[in-house]
Structures are given as structure tokens and as C-alpha cells.
Write a protein that holds these residues in place. Structure first.
Motif, PDB file in Angstrom:
ATOM      1  N   ASP A   1       0.824  -1.216   0.000  1.00 37.71           N
ATOM      2  CA  ASP A   1       0.000   0.000   0.000  1.00 37.71           C
ATOM      3  C   ASP A   1       0.853   1.259   0.000  1.00 37.71           C
ATOM      4  O   ASP A   1       0.392   2.323  -0.418  1.00 37.71           O
ATOM      5  CB  ASP A   1      -0.920   0.007   1.224  1.00 37.71           C
ATOM      6  CG  ASP A   1      -2.122  -0.905   1.060  1.00 37.71           C
ATOM      7  OD1 ASP A   1      -2.505  -1.185  -0.093  1.00 37.71           O
ATOM      8  OD2 ASP A   1      -2.682  -1.337   2.083  1.00 37.71           O
ATOM      9  N   HIS A   2       2.092   1.146   0.463  1.00 38.29           N
ATOM     10  CA  HIS A   2       2.997   2.297   0.481  1.00 38.29           C
ATOM     11  C   HIS A   2       3.961   2.294  -0.702  1.00 38.29           C
ATOM     12  O   HIS A   2       4.883   3.109  -0.756  1.00 38.29           O
ATOM     13  CB  HIS A   2       3.791   2.315   1.791  1.00 38.29           C
ATOM     14  CG  HIS A   2       2.992   2.731   2.983  1.00 38.29           C
ATOM     15  ND1 HIS A   2       2.206   1.846   3.687  1.00 38.29           N
ATOM     16  CD2 HIS A   2       2.832   3.937   3.579  1.00 38.29           C
ATOM     17  CE1 HIS A   2       1.602   2.488   4.682  1.00 38.29           C
ATOM     18  NE2 HIS A   2       1.971   3.753   4.637  1.00 38.29           N
ATOM     19  N   ASP A   3       3.751   1.385  -1.641  1.00 35.21           N
ATOM     20  CA  ASP A   3       4.632   1.313  -2.815  1.00 35.21           C
ATOM     21  C   ASP A   3       3.804   1.134  -4.080  1.00 35.21           C
ATOM     22  O   ASP A   3       4.086   0.267  -4.910  1.00 35.21           O
ATOM     23  CB  ASP A   3       5.635   0.168  -2.659  1.00 35.21           C
ATOM     24  CG  ASP A   3       6.743   0.224  -3.708  1.00 35.21           C
ATOM     25  OD1 ASP A   3       7.159   1.332  -4.082  1.00 35.21           O
ATOM     26  OD2 ASP A   3       7.175  -0.856  -4.165  1.00 35.21           O
ATOM     27  N   GLU A   4       2.747   1.923  -4.188  1.00 32.29           N
ATOM     28  CA  GLU A   4       1.893   1.943  -5.375  1.00 32.29           C
ATOM     29  C   GLU A   4       1.325   0.578  -5.714  1.00 32.29           C
ATOM     30  O   GLU A   4       1.127   0.239  -6.887  1.00 32.29           O
ATOM     31  CB  GLU A   4       2.655   2.528  -6.574  1.00 32.29           C
ATOM     32  CG  GLU A   4       3.103   3.966  -6.342  1.00 32.29           C
ATOM     33  CD  GLU A   4       3.770   4.591  -7.539  1.00 32.29           C
ATOM     34  OE1 GLU A   4       4.167   3.832  -8.471  1.00 32.29           O
ATOM     35  OE2 GLU A   4       3.890   5.817  -7.573  1.00 32.29           O
ATOM     36  N   GLY A   5       1.046  -0.220  -4.682  1.00 35.28           N
ATOM     37  CA  GLY A   5       0.398  -1.506  -4.880  1.00 35.28           C
ATOM     38  C   GLY A   5       1.316  -2.633  -5.295  1.00 35.28           C
ATOM     39  O   GLY A   5       0.855  -3.767  -5.479  1.00 35.28           O
ATOM     40  N   ARG A   6       2.604  -2.379  -5.435  1.00 33.51           N
ATOM     41  CA  ARG A   6       3.522  -3.425  -5.887  1.00 33.51           C
ATOM     42  C   ARG A   6       3.696  -4.480  -4.800  1.00 33.51           C
ATOM     43  O   ARG A   6       3.972  -4.161  -3.647  1.00 33.51           O
ATOM     44  CB  ARG A   6       4.870  -2.818  -6.286  1.00 33.51           C
ATOM     45  CG  ARG A   6       4.821  -2.082  -7.613  1.00 33.51           C
ATOM     46  CD  ARG A   6       6.211  -1.628  -8.033  1.00 33.51           C
ATOM     47  NE  ARG A   6       6.572  -0.405  -7.336  1.00 33.51           N
ATOM     48  CZ  ARG A   6       6.382   0.824  -7.825  1.00 33.51           C
ATOM     49  NH1 ARG A   6       5.822   0.981  -9.024  1.00 33.51           N
ATOM     50  NH2 ARG A   6       6.755   1.882  -7.146  1.00 33.51           N
ATOM     51  N   ARG A   7       3.579  -5.729  -5.211  1.00 38.44           N
ATOM     52  CA  ARG A   7       3.648  -6.857  -4.282  1.00 38.44           C
ATOM     53  C   ARG A   7       5.078  -7.390  -4.222  1.00 38.44           C
ATOM     54  O   ARG A   7       5.709  -7.614  -5.257  1.00 38.44           O
ATOM     55  CB  ARG A   7       2.670  -7.956  -4.718  1.00 38.44           C
ATOM     56  CG  ARG A   7       1.218  -7.474  -4.694  1.00 38.44           C
ATOM     57  CD  ARG A   7       0.271  -8.429  -5.425  1.00 38.44           C
ATOM     58  NE  ARG A   7      -0.050  -9.617  -4.652  1.00 38.44           N
ATOM     59  CZ  ARG A   7      -0.977  -9.663  -3.708  1.00 38.44           C
ATOM     60  NH1 ARG A   7      -1.659  -8.575  -3.387  1.00 38.44           N
ATOM     61  NH2 ARG A   7      -1.236 -10.796  -3.074  1.00 38.44           N
ATOM     62  N   ASN A   8       5.572  -7.628  -3.015  1.00 40.19           N
ATOM     63  CA  ASN A   8       6.951  -8.078  -2.852  1.00 40.19           C
ATOM     64  C   ASN A   8       7.081  -9.576  -3.130  1.00 40.19           C
ATOM     65  O   ASN A   8       6.114 -10.245  -3.515  1.00 40.19           O
ATOM     66  CB  ASN A   8       7.487  -7.712  -1.460  1.00 40.19           C
ATOM     67  CG  ASN A   8       6.745  -8.428  -0.330  1.00 40.19           C
ATOM     68  OD1 ASN A   8       5.986  -9.365  -0.553  1.00 40.19           O
ATOM     69  ND2 ASN A   8       6.987  -7.984   0.894  1.00 40.19           N
TER      70      ASN A   8
END
Length: 469
Positions: free
Chosen positions: A447-454
Motif C-alpha cells: 500500500d505504500h509502494d503503489e500496490g507493488r507486491r513483494n
């Protein structure tokens, strides 16, 4: 990984405003206070039944009602450990969604070949539930207003633009619907969701069950289940024994009576606030004339709705895993303060409105993020659980599945892979807690990285254990 602040961090309200809005609140479900139950006796003497339903929430109540409608002559007994609807059925937001799979993304990822069938069956189930409300005279304040999905960050706007379901609302259109300065876009699915008064739905189903001849017992916790010598099932309560030809288990998040399902769910606590009724000026300041249910697109999402007397229910975001269900987990100051802060960022014009109630409930979370179904004890015991917060409507479908299973019927429902295949169990503790906390941390990072999933989230996606709210 880069970290971007969200609108709730960029535009926080004053701490004094949070204090003022929370100060009048008391711990307890508004729904349960607003619609107290009629009360039912405790089971104190041995009895027999054609069908025993264990659990007095939506799933158990729908099972009892539908069983009597299928066969009015069947003797049905319902056993509830506490009181009707006191747990999740009296604490949820009242969103009756058509989805049986916790949304399209989750459904298509897990059952791509049958998703269209699942979507159709979910719509048919919602339509049937609405007909039941009318035909049975259930006073549940049903409103089929749909759900407005809202974006408050640029990447969420892109997600909505790529979606093709419902009506697209740009920034001016979504803010015309609901006057929140943080809303940048929306999608309104007008017919996929109804809203109800949750506690009324439970208590009205119990009323109708009694009128149909179901014997309803409260404070009658089932402590054990065993196969009888004559082919039936023997259930032990604290004060009596029941012998049944068939059993439907609808125990939600509580300790399962079947060993095989004891690692299939974990309790995750969801937190909710309810405002005082808005006056005319306050209501005009936010619009919301078409009374949709609202949910945002964050992984840690918020949901909100209006009650019949124009209170705002505001919940979600924090999802706190606990190893067991206990009242001590319900009063979590950090979660309530965070919700109040986010509420005032969403509706800054409502500063000064007081919250009257705060409460929490345990969600029966499964690894598939929707219900699983099964049959045990040589076809005499059916079960359904793991609704993961989307059980208001899906429990009715699960009740039909359990009754199909117990009858030995081969139906479209029982042939579904979603119904036939078990949920992947959680690992035993402490591994379950470690994995859940790592996933929760990763969702917050997304949510703090434009929705990018780790990497963790992408790995869970590949294993069929990933989740997009």
C-alpha cells in the motif's frame, strides 16, 4: 523498496479531534444493541432429531430454515453456544455480496474454469436471499444499493480504469456521489450488493425458524461429537445429549468439532466504529443520497455504509490475527484511533461528529479467502466455514451445499471444484502467526509502494495463497 506516504499520513487530523470523536463511544456492537434477541431456552434434557444444526449465526440459521422448507416434517434442532447472532453475525457491516469467492480476482485465480458459473450462482443466491426476505417477511432493513469502490491514490485509479465492471466515475462524479476530498475515482456495481441490519437478519431468521418448527436452544455449547452405534451421530452439550440422523456444523471461527478442519481457519479481528445519527446539515455535507456500500482499493481496505437512521459505520484496515477467540482482543485502542483518524481524513467536514459505538469481531479466515465445504462421518456430518468476512450472503449458499451433501444429492453446487476441493490448511503455531504477520507487513508495504507486491506476496500468489482485497 521505496516507501510512499498514503493520504492518511499526508493529511492526518488533529489528535484532539480524534480524542473528541472517540470519547463518547462505548464498547459494544451497535447492531446487537439496536436489535436485541428474543431469547431461547437452554437444552437440559436428552433428545433426538433428524437434523442437528450446530451454530446460531447466519450459516446455521439458513441451514435450519432451508431444511424445514425442503422437508417440513423433518425434526430440526439448532444448538447455539451463546445467543443467536452474538458473534460475527451481529458484528459485521451488513454487506450482502453476490460473490462467493471474495471477489473476481480471487475467484478467477483459484477456479478459472468455473468462475463464470460461480459468479452466476452467487447472483442467483443473492436474488434468492432477497426473495426470502420478502416472502418470509424478514424485517432486516434490506437495501439493494450496490457497492461503490473508491480510489484515493493514483495507482488505485489506474486499477479502476482497467476494470470493466460497474459504472465508471471520475473524480468529479465520485465526489458528487459522496463528498470526500480524497476520492479520486470510483466504480459503482449497482446490483451486486445489498445492505442489511446484521443483527436483525440473525434474529429474524431465528424467528422464522421457530415458526417453521425448528427447536432453537441457546447457551447449549456442543462439547463433543461421536458416531453412534446405530448409525447416527451423538452430540454432547454441557447438560444434555442429542442423537441425530444428520448434523450440519456451522461453527464459524470457533474450535471445530472435527479434527480434520482444526487448521483450516484462523481468527482475524476486524474493528468497527459507528457514529451518532447525522443531522440534516451533516448529511447534506457528505451527500451519499443513494446510500451505496463503500469500499476502497487498498490491500488494507476500509469499508463504510449508512444505517437506516443515518449513522456512518466505518471499519476495516487493521486485520489483527490472534491465536484464539477472546473478548480481551476486542478493545484495541490503536485500531480504533487509527480508524477515527482515517475517518476524519475521509470526511473532514464531519469533525465534531461523535462515535457512539466501537466493537470488533473475529473473522474465520481461510487460506483460500472464501468458504470451504465438506462431508464427514460416512456422509452424516456436513460442514462449511472459512468465509473470511464475506459470509452474510455466502452462508445461504453454504447452507444449500450442506443440505445437498447430507441428502446425497448430485447438484450443480456439489459438483463445483470450489466445493469438492478442501482448503489448504494453515501451518501449526507458531508458524501460522509468523507467516500471517509477514503477509500483513507485506500488504502494508504494498500500500505504500503503489500496490507493488513483494517476493513473499508474489510467491503466495503462485501457490494459490495470495490475496487482493
Amino acid at each position: 523498496m521505496s516507501r510512499h506516504s498514503t493520504v492518511f499520513e499526508r493529511q492526518p487530523p488533529r489528535e484532539a479531534a480524534i480524542d473528541a470523536t472517540l470519547r463518547p463511544s462505548r464498547l459494544g456492537s451497535y447492531w446487537l444493541e439496536d436489535a436485541p434477541g428474543a431469547g431461547h431456552p437452554q437444552l437440559t434434557a436428552a433428545t433426538t432429531a433428524d437434523l442437528v444444526v450446530v451454530g446460531g449465526g447466519y450459516c446455521g440459521l439458513w441451514t435450519a430454515v432451508l431444511a424445514k422448507r425442503r422437508d417440513p416434517g423433518r425434526r430440526v434442532v439448532l444448538l447455539e453456544a451463546e445467543t443467536i447472532g452474538w458473534a460475527a453475525s451481529g458484528r459485521n457491516g451488513g454487506f450482502v455480496e453476490a460473490s462467493l469467492t471474495h471477489g473476481e480476482v480471487n475467484g478467477r485465480a483459484r477456479w478459472p474454469d468455473e468462475y463464470d458459473t460461480l459468479h452466476r450462482l452467487g447472483r442467483e443466491n443473492l436474488d434468492a436471499l432477497e426473495r426470502d426476505v420478502l416472502d418470509l417477511g424478514l424485517d432486516v432493513q434490506l437495501e439493494r444499493t450496490g457497492t461503490l469502490s473508491v480510489a484515493y491514490e493514483p495507482h488505485q485509479v489506474r486499477w479502476l480504469e482497467e476494470d470493466e465492471t460497474g459504472d465508471w466515475l471520475d473524480e468529479s462524479a465520485v465526489q458528487a456521489e459522496i463528498h470526500s476530498p480524497i476520492y479520486r475515482a470510483g466504480r459503482w456495481e449497482r446490483d451486486e450488493t445489498a445492505l442489511v441490519h446484521p443483527a436483525r437478519l440473525a434474529h429474524e431468521l431465528a424467528r422464522v425458524a421457530g415458526e417453521l418448527g425448528v427447536e432453537v436452544f441457546e447457551h447449549s455449547r456442543v462439547t463433543g461429537l461421536s458416531s453412534g452405534r446405530t448409525g447416527g451421530v451423538r452430540l454432547r452439550t454441557e447438560r444434555a445429549v442429542v442423537r441425530a440422523s444428520a448434523v450440519a456444523l456451522a461453527t464459524n471461527v470457533f474450535r471445530p468439532l472435527l479434527r480434520r478442519t482444526r487448521l483450516s481457519t484462523v481468527p482475524v479481528y476486524d474493528y468497527v466504529l459507528m457514529t451518532e445519527p447525522l443531522d440534516a446539515a451533516q448529511k447534506a455535507s457528505i451527500g451519499w443520497d443513494r446510500r451505496q456500500g463503500v469500499a476502497d482499493l487498498a490491500h488494507q481496505f476500509h469499508y463504510s455504509r449508512l444505517s437506516a437512521d443515518d449513522r456512518i459505520l466505518y471499519g476495516g484496515y487493521d486485520a489483527i490475527h490472534r491465536r484464539q477467540v477472546s473478548p480481551e482482543h476486542e478493545d484495541r485502542e490503536a485500531s480504533y484511533r487509527r480508524l477515527a483518524s482515517h475517518f476524519l481524513t475521509t470526511y473532514p467536514q464531519l469533525e465534531g461528529v461523535a462515535f457512539t459505538h466501537r466493537w470488533a469481531g473475529a473473522i474465520d479466515t481461510s487460506t483460500r479467502f472464501c468458504a470451504f465445504h465438506g462431508l464427514a462421518r460416512r456422509g452424516r456430518v456436513a460442514y462449511a466455514s472459512g468465509f473470511t468476512g464475506l459470509g452474510v450472503g455466502a452462508t445461504r449458499f453454504a447452507a444449500e451445499v450442506m443440505l445437498d451433501h447430507l441428502a446425497g444429492d448430485d447438484t450443480e453446487r456439489t459438483r463445483l471444484a470450489m466445493v469438492r476441493r478442501p482448503a489448504v490448511p494453515f501451518p501449526p503455531e507458531p508458524l501460522a502467526t509468523i507467516g500471517i504477520e509477514a503477509t500483513r507487513w507485506s500488504l502494508d508495504r504494498a500500500d505504500h509502494d503503489e500496490g507493488r507486491r513483494n517476493l513473499l506476496l508474489r510467491t503466495l500468489d503462485r501457490l494459490g495463497l495470495g490475496f487482493d482485497s
